[in-house]
Design a protein around this motif. Sequence first.
Motif, PDB file in Angstrom:
ATOM      1  N   UNK A  15      36.402  56.394  65.721  1.00  0.00           N
ATOM      2  CA  UNK A  15      36.234  55.548  64.539  1.00  0.00           C
ATOM      3  C   UNK A  15      36.836  56.217  63.310  1.00  0.00           C
ATOM      4  N   UNK A  16      36.711  57.531  63.218  1.00  0.00           N
ATOM      5  CA  UNK A  16      37.328  58.248  62.099  1.00  0.00           C
ATOM      6  C   UNK A  16      38.845  58.077  62.122  1.00  0.00           C
ATOM      7  N   UNK A  17      39.428  58.137  63.319  1.00  0.00           N
ATOM      8  CA  UNK A  17      40.878  57.933  63.444  1.00  0.00           C
ATOM      9  C   UNK A  17      41.270  56.527  63.013  1.00  0.00           C
ATOM     10  N   UNK A  18      40.490  55.543  63.430  1.00  0.00           N
ATOM     11  CA  UNK A  18      40.818  54.144  63.137  1.00  0.00           C
ATOM     12  C   UNK A  18      40.668  53.812  61.652  1.00  0.00           C
ATOM     13  N   UNK A  19      39.690  54.421  61.000  1.00  0.00           N
ATOM     14  CA  UNK A  19      39.386  54.018  59.614  1.00  0.00           C
ATOM     15  C   UNK A  19      39.999  54.939  58.573  1.00  0.00           C
ATOM     16  N   UNK A  20      40.631  56.027  58.992  1.00  0.00           N
ATOM     17  CA  UNK A  20      41.176  56.997  58.034  1.00  0.00           C
ATOM     18  C   UNK A  20      42.200  56.333  57.111  1.00  0.00           C
ATOM     19  N   UNK A  21      41.948  56.418  55.802  1.00  0.00           N
ATOM     20  CA  UNK A  21      42.881  55.924  54.803  1.00  0.00           C
ATOM     21  C   UNK A  21      42.869  54.428  54.573  1.00  0.00           C
ATOM     22  N   UNK A  22      41.979  53.692  55.236  1.00  0.00           N
ATOM     23  CA  UNK A  22      41.984  52.229  55.070  1.00  0.00           C
ATOM     24  C   UNK A  22      41.104  51.814  53.895  1.00  0.00           C
TER      25      UNK A  22
END
Length: 240
Positions: A15-22
């Motif tokens: 989830x951290x990978x998916x939401x990073x910077x969004x």
Amino acid sequence: MPEVMTVRDRVAEVIAEETRGCDPGEVPERICSAAVRLLPVSGASVSLRGAGMPVPLSASGERAAYLMEMQVTLGDGPCVEAAETGTAVFATDLVGARDTSRWPVYAHQAAAAGVRAVYALPLGDGTVCVGTLDLYRDVPGALADGEVRTARSVADVMTAALVALPHGEENGPGGDGLWLSPMAMEHDEVYQAVGMVMAQRGAGAEEALDLLRGHAFAHGSTVLAVSHEVVTRRLRMDPD
């Protein structure tokens, strides 16, 4: 020796990978996408618990969004039941006798869309359900115990993310209330249409919503599309 990664660790990492910077508004959709990466499912959606119906918030793709909207239109399905009961509801074979008897119309339409299993998990702390995370799979079958734990961990993260979304002025000039996605804001028209049908028919809110749903089902449409017709005054529901 390196530590063994726990289920929660793995969920948090993906989830951290998916939401990073969004942007905050993208978070629910990104978590739905993470659920598809983490689990043997083909789609995921999230909805908030609303007055008389779920309010679609986000989905991993068009088919997941369609399946979520279908439950809004029908007022029936695993998502609706999970929100009402605050417990997980797993439909493991939508063409099997058990699931078709529970939700005959929804099961038929979901199967026609190519979905054979739905897993609906409540979002909340066990006492208050604020919505549901719905997972869709193209083949029948139950989730394994480890997969259920992963799904529950994703639901926990989704709940925390919804609580943390911007409020009030954080949502921009003139913003008020909980942040809502464009998909959810579209559903404001449903509530507007309910009010208009109440006035046109002298009906209560529940009956007005049932009339919108009935019209949508009879015309192969969605409650959102019918509500738009009512709000834009292209459709009236005056008494016969």
